[in-house]
Design a protein around this motif. Structure first.
Motif, PDB file in Angstrom:
ATOM      1  N   UNK A  39      69.002 -42.789  30.813  1.00 36.74           N
ATOM      2  CA  UNK A  39      69.041 -41.344  30.541  1.00 36.74           C
ATOM      3  C   UNK A  39      67.732 -40.670  30.962  1.00 36.74           C
ATOM      4  N   UNK A  40      66.893 -41.442  31.634  1.00 33.90           N
ATOM      5  CA  UNK A  40      65.631 -40.887  32.111  1.00 33.90           C
ATOM      6  C   UNK A  40      64.522 -40.901  31.088  1.00 33.90           C
ATOM      7  N   UNK A  41      64.724 -41.627  29.971  1.00 29.74           N
ATOM      8  CA  UNK A  41      63.740 -41.692  28.894  1.00 29.74           C
ATOM      9  C   UNK A  41      63.032 -43.042  28.935  1.00 29.74           C
ATOM     10  N   UNK A  42      61.762 -43.028  29.256  1.00 35.28           N
ATOM     11  CA  UNK A  42      61.005 -44.269  29.402  1.00 35.28           C
ATOM     12  C   UNK A  42      60.358 -44.638  28.072  1.00 35.28           C
ATOM     13  N   UNK A  43      61.036 -45.515  27.332  1.00 31.84           N
ATOM     14  CA  UNK A  43      60.587 -45.919  26.007  1.00 31.84           C
ATOM     15  C   UNK A  43      60.502 -47.435  25.956  1.00 31.84           C
ATOM     16  N   UNK A  44      59.341 -47.959  25.607  1.00 34.83           N
ATOM     17  CA  UNK A  44      59.132 -49.405  25.576  1.00 34.83           C
ATOM     18  C   UNK A  44      59.953 -50.060  24.464  1.00 34.83           C
ATOM     19  N   UNK A  45      60.256 -51.346  24.633  1.00 37.48           N
ATOM     20  CA  UNK A  45      61.045 -52.089  23.644  1.00 37.48           C
ATOM     21  C   UNK A  45      60.387 -52.055  22.274  1.00 37.48           C
ATOM     22  N   UNK A  46      59.056 -52.228  22.230  1.00 37.38           N
ATOM     23  CA  UNK A  46      58.366 -52.244  20.929  1.00 37.38           C
ATOM     24  C   UNK A  46      58.444 -50.877  20.243  1.00 37.38           C
ATOM     25  N   UNK A  47      58.487 -49.811  21.051  1.00 43.13           N
ATOM     26  CA  UNK A  47      58.625 -48.469  20.474  1.00 43.13           C
ATOM     27  C   UNK A  47      60.029 -48.283  19.920  1.00 43.13           C
ATOM     28  N   UNK A  48      61.018 -48.809  20.621  1.00 48.74           N
ATOM     29  CA  UNK A  48      62.396 -48.779  20.125  1.00 48.74           C
ATOM     30  C   UNK A  48      62.477 -49.485  18.781  1.00 48.74           C
ATOM     31  N   UNK A  49      61.839 -50.655  18.689  1.00 45.74           N
ATOM     32  CA  UNK A  49      61.848 -51.427  17.441  1.00 45.74           C
ATOM     33  C   UNK A  49      61.182 -50.636  16.315  1.00 45.74           C
ATOM     34  N   UNK A  50      60.070 -49.987  16.619  1.00 47.55           N
ATOM     35  CA  UNK A  50      59.349 -49.206  15.595  1.00 47.55           C
ATOM     36  C   UNK A  50      60.205 -48.055  15.087  1.00 47.55           C
ATOM     37  N   UNK A  51      60.826 -47.302  16.004  1.00 49.01           N
ATOM     38  CA  UNK A  51      61.645 -46.166  15.599  1.00 49.01           C
ATOM     39  C   UNK A  51      62.892 -46.618  14.853  1.00 49.01           C
ATOM     40  N   UNK A  52      63.471 -47.738  15.290  1.00 45.84           N
ATOM     41  CA  UNK A  52      64.652 -48.272  14.607  1.00 45.84           C
ATOM     42  C   UNK A  52      64.311 -48.624  13.168  1.00 45.84           C
ATOM     43  N   UNK A  53      63.163 -49.253  12.958  1.00 43.75           N
ATOM     44  CA  UNK A  53      62.733 -49.624  11.612  1.00 43.75           C
ATOM     45  C   UNK A  53      62.436 -48.385  10.767  1.00 43.75           C
ATOM     46  N   UNK A  54      61.853 -47.354  11.381  1.00 38.33           N
ATOM     47  CA  UNK A  54      61.574 -46.119  10.656  1.00 38.33           C
ATOM     48  C   UNK A  54      62.844 -45.445  10.170  1.00 38.33           C
ATOM     49  N   UNK A  55      63.934 -45.634  10.907  1.00 34.72           N
ATOM     50  CA  UNK A  55      65.225 -45.059  10.517  1.00 34.72           C
ATOM     51  C   UNK A  55      66.055 -46.022   9.674  1.00 34.72           C
ATOM     52  N   UNK A  56      65.436 -47.135   9.285  1.00 37.57           N
ATOM     53  CA  UNK A  56      66.098 -48.140   8.429  1.00 37.57           C
ATOM     54  C   UNK A  56      67.364 -48.696   9.073  1.00 37.57           C
ATOM     55  N   UNK A  57      67.326 -48.866  10.383  1.00 39.08           N
ATOM     56  CA  UNK A  57      68.439 -49.477  11.109  1.00 39.08           C
ATOM     57  C   UNK A  57      68.087 -50.941  11.373  1.00 39.08           C
ATOM     58  N   UNK A  58      68.908 -51.884  10.927  1.00 44.16           N
ATOM     59  CA  UNK A  58      68.585 -53.306  11.094  1.00 44.16           C
ATOM     60  C   UNK A  58      68.672 -53.768  12.546  1.00 44.16           C
ATOM     61  N   UNK A  59      68.145 -54.941  12.802  1.00 47.33           N
ATOM     62  CA  UNK A  59      68.180 -55.519  14.147  1.00 47.33           C
ATOM     63  C   UNK A  59      69.624 -55.837  14.534  1.00 47.33           C
ATOM     64  N   UNK A  60      69.849 -56.103  15.821  1.00 46.61           N
ATOM     65  CA  UNK A  60      71.196 -56.307  16.339  1.00 46.61           C
ATOM     66  C   UNK A  60      71.975 -57.400  15.636  1.00 46.61           C
ATOM     67  N   UNK A  61      71.339 -58.544  15.357  1.00 48.13           N
ATOM     68  CA  UNK A  61      72.091 -59.668  14.773  1.00 48.13           C
ATOM     69  C   UNK A  61      72.619 -59.339  13.382  1.00 48.13           C
ATOM     70  N   UNK A  62      71.939 -58.405  12.680  1.00 49.59           N
ATOM     71  CA  UNK A  62      72.411 -58.003  11.347  1.00 49.59           C
ATOM     72  C   UNK A  62      73.481 -56.916  11.453  1.00 49.59           C
ATOM     73  N   UNK A  63      73.428 -56.133  12.544  1.00 55.40           N
ATOM     74  CA  UNK A  63      74.441 -55.089  12.746  1.00 55.40           C
ATOM     75  C   UNK A  63      75.777 -55.671  13.231  1.00 55.40           C
ATOM     76  N   UNK A  64      75.786 -56.911  13.610  1.00 54.31           N
ATOM     77  CA  UNK A  64      76.973 -57.532  14.205  1.00 54.31           C
ATOM     78  C   UNK A  64      78.135 -57.571  13.221  1.00 54.31           C
ATOM     79  N   UNK A  65      79.301 -57.176  13.700  1.00 52.42           N
ATOM     80  CA  UNK A  65      80.509 -57.205  12.900  1.00 52.42           C
ATOM     81  C   UNK A  65      81.530 -58.128  13.555  1.00 52.42           C
ATOM     82  N   UNK A  66      82.157 -58.960  12.766  1.00 49.89           N
ATOM     83  CA  UNK A  66      83.157 -59.902  13.297  1.00 49.89           C
ATOM     84  C   UNK A  66      84.539 -59.252  13.360  1.00 49.89           C
TER      85      UNK A  66
END
Length: 225
Positions: A198-225
């Motif tokens: 989308x033209x937004x240059x955001x580093x992986x570690x920044x994504x992780x920081x913002x995800x944690x600030x929004x209380x969104x868990x990591x991918x393996x915990x978001x997984x639904x069977x």
């Protein structure tokens, strides 16, 4: 008491400012706070003392001087309170002018990158003054109550050179996670790539920081069977 994006709405706090989006009217929340005035009785007393020839004794002159000093200090205090109120309104108005699009639509994605230094330069006051005004203060709008700190964010540059606020990055990041395949949730690195598309240059570690600030868990915990 917090919305998913981090903006405070309907929280049980007393707002310091009240802003009407429709009329563009800003005021301080002075409900229950009496106005300060110097008692007319003391002013009249001083005038009577000074105008009476019988009061020109040493003791009376000292009393007059004492009364005058107290009245002057009271006036200085009242002027300081008024100056503080003017400063609060000036800083808040500057923030509103910077964030016109947000206050018009109250859409977090419309928040622009903003620093306290930028506000201090436009409001013509010290950056420490802006910091004190912003600290632990809230504004009530037609849609809810917001913390003043939420109007400040770092900026990112898109591939086209456009400046985007970290708040908008968070909104888009959440959209990407909400639309992911829950059986194969995205990693932070993959989210970073989606943002890049989308033209937004955001580093992986920044994504992780913002995800944690929004209380969104990591991918393996978001997984639904």
């Amino acid at each position: 008491g917090f919305s998913a994006g981090g903006m405070m709405k309907n929280e049980s706090v007393i707002p310091d400012f009240i802003y009407d989006n429709e009329t563009d009217t800003l005021s301080l929340n002075s409900k229950g706070i009496p106005s300060l005035n110097v008692s007319r009785e003391y002013i009249q007393m001083l005038e009577d003392f000074k105008g009476n020839p019988k009061n020109r004794t040493k003791n009376m002159r000292e009393s007059i001087q004492f009364t005058k000093q107290k009245l002057d200090r009271a006036k200085i205090f009242i002027d300081a309170i008024k100056q503080r109120e003017n400063t609060l309104l000036m800083v808040m108005r500057t923030i509103i002018n910077f964030q016109k699009e947000f206050f018009k639509e109250e859409d977090e994605s419309n928040l622009k990158p903003l620093t306290m230094r930028e506000v201090s330069e436009v409001a013509d006051c010290d950056i420490s003054t802006v910091s004190r005004v912003v600290s632990s203060k809230y504004i009530q709008t037609n849609a809810g109550i917001y913390s003043l700190k939420e109007f400040f964010s770092v900026k990112f540059n898109t591939e086209s050179g456009e400046e985007v606020s970290s708040r908008k990055i968070k909104v888009i990041l959440k959209e990407i996670i909400n639309s992911e395949d829950k059986t194969k949730p995205l990693s932070d690195g993959e989210i970073s790539k989606k943002l890049a598309e989308r033209g937004l240059l955001v580093a992986r570690r920044t994504v992780a920081k913002y995800r944690e600030q929004m209380s969104i868990p990591v991918g393996r915990i978001r997984k639904e069977l």
